[in-house]
Design an enzyme around this catalytic site. Structure first.
Site, mmCIF file in Angstrom:
data_model
loop_
_atom_site.group_PDB
_atom_site.id
_atom_site.type_symbol
_atom_site.label_atom_id
_atom_site.label_comp_id
_atom_site.label_asym_id
_atom_site.label_seq_id
_atom_site.Cartn_x
_atom_site.Cartn_y
_atom_site.Cartn_z
ATOM 1 N N PRO A 33 13.844 -30.275 -8.536
ATOM 2 C CA PRO A 33 13.502 -31.484 -9.271
ATOM 3 C C PRO A 33 12.008 -31.580 -9.544
ATOM 4 C CG PRO A 33 14.772 -31.972 -7.279
ATOM 5 C CD PRO A 33 14.321 -30.569 -7.190
ATOM 6 N N GLU A 34 11.658 -31.597 -10.815
ATOM 7 C CA GLU A 34 10.296 -31.872 -11.225
ATOM 8 C C GLU A 34 10.292 -33.270 -11.848
ATOM 9 O OE1 GLU A 34 8.519 -28.637 -13.439
ATOM 10 O OE2 GLU A 34 9.829 -27.167 -12.507
#
Length: 270
Positions: free
Chosen positions: A2-3
């Site tokens: 997850p960015e």
DNA sequence: CTCCGATCCTGATGGC
DNA sequence: TGCCATCAGGATCGGA
């Protein structure tokens, strides 16, 4: 992994189910994440209501009546809305159960994520040294140009450093550099003013498009509403070593930069 | 100050 | 089929 777009997608998915809701219980099945889950959470949180929910970098900040819960998804984490009665899986480490029976459930096989609690988020060490939000107005080409002067490290690594700009991981660093026509290996200090203008613009555009697509699901990322993201279909270079560049058909290359791969088109990026 | 490598963790993948 | 090595990676830490 997850960015920023995946965290933003998560926020949008869970916000309607969390805002204004009062906590009934906190269940910690596995307290050893990136840092230990604070023991006081289970005693302090019940009875408090979620008054606000914001994203800063890759952190989700749940603003309660008397403190802020900081959540980070690490690289394999997801935070989804379930029913408290649903049987937790092996990697469902933390539940926040609301009075209405809704449950926020943190799943994180690799346990690089974090759940923390603070009374003073403005002074929390994880949050104080963060660079500007790439979608905020103080992130500009001029800022990038100024911050990269005399820096010898590769621009890809500069972008991954949260003190330079918040929320960028390997996927979006590589994608934005492709869009801007800049090799990930180039020394940050060698970017021209025009490069910086294009890069700032490319980062914003790439992140916005990814958010619109619900983020990137490489293995098992799910938004708060349990839907996968679709941006992986739009990736131009990340994970595409050996495939033809979508712009010029030259073979996409992967090089090792530090501990992680960088991807680029040798013809389109210099 | 700057840079870089090591570190945490475990599922997926590829070679034999 | 099974075993083993390797890879992925956010953020911190320590050493150069």
């Amino acid at each position: 992994m997850p960015e920023l777009p995946e965290v933003e997608t998560t926020l949008r998915g869970i916000a309607p189910h969390a805002l204004g809701k009062s906590v009934r219980a906190v269940v910690v099945r596995h307290p050893r994440l990136r840092w230990p889950v604070p023991k006081q959470l289970a005693s302090e949180l019940p009875g408090q209501t979620v008054r606000g929910l914001v994203r800063r970098s890759k952190y989700l900040l749940f603003e309660f009546d008397r403190g802020t819960l900081i959540a980070h998804l690490g690289m394999s984490g997801s935070l989804r809305v379930t029913d408290a009665g649903e049987v937790p899986g092996k990697f469902d480490h933390v539940d926040i159960v609301f009075e209405n029976g809704t449950c926020l459930r943190l799943r994180d096989p690799r346990r690089f994520g974090a759940i923390l609690w603070t009374h003073d988020p403005a002074r929390h060490p994880l949050l104080t040294h963060l660079g500007p939000e790439p979608l905020g107005e103080d992130f500009t080409g001029a800022y990038l140009f100024e911050r990269t002067r005399k820096r010898k490290r590769a621009i890809r690594d500069f972008l991954l450093d949260g003190r330079s700009v918040a929320g960028i991981g390997n996927i979006y660093a590589n994608e934005a550099l492709f869009a801007a026509g800049i090799r990930p290996t180039r020394a940050a200090g060698r970017l021209t003013r025009a490069d910086c203008t294009r890069l700032a613009q490319a980062l914003r555009a790439t992140l916005k498009r990814a958010i619109r697509a619900g983020g990137t699901t490489l293995r098992d990322f799910r938004g708060g509403d349990d839907r996968p993201g679709y941006f992986q279909q739009r990736l131009k270079v990340y994970g595409r070593a050996g495939e033809p560049c979508q712009a010029c058909h030259t073979s996409v290359r992967a090089v090792r930069l530090g501990q992680r791969s960088a991807f680029f088109c040798p013809r389109c990026q210099s």
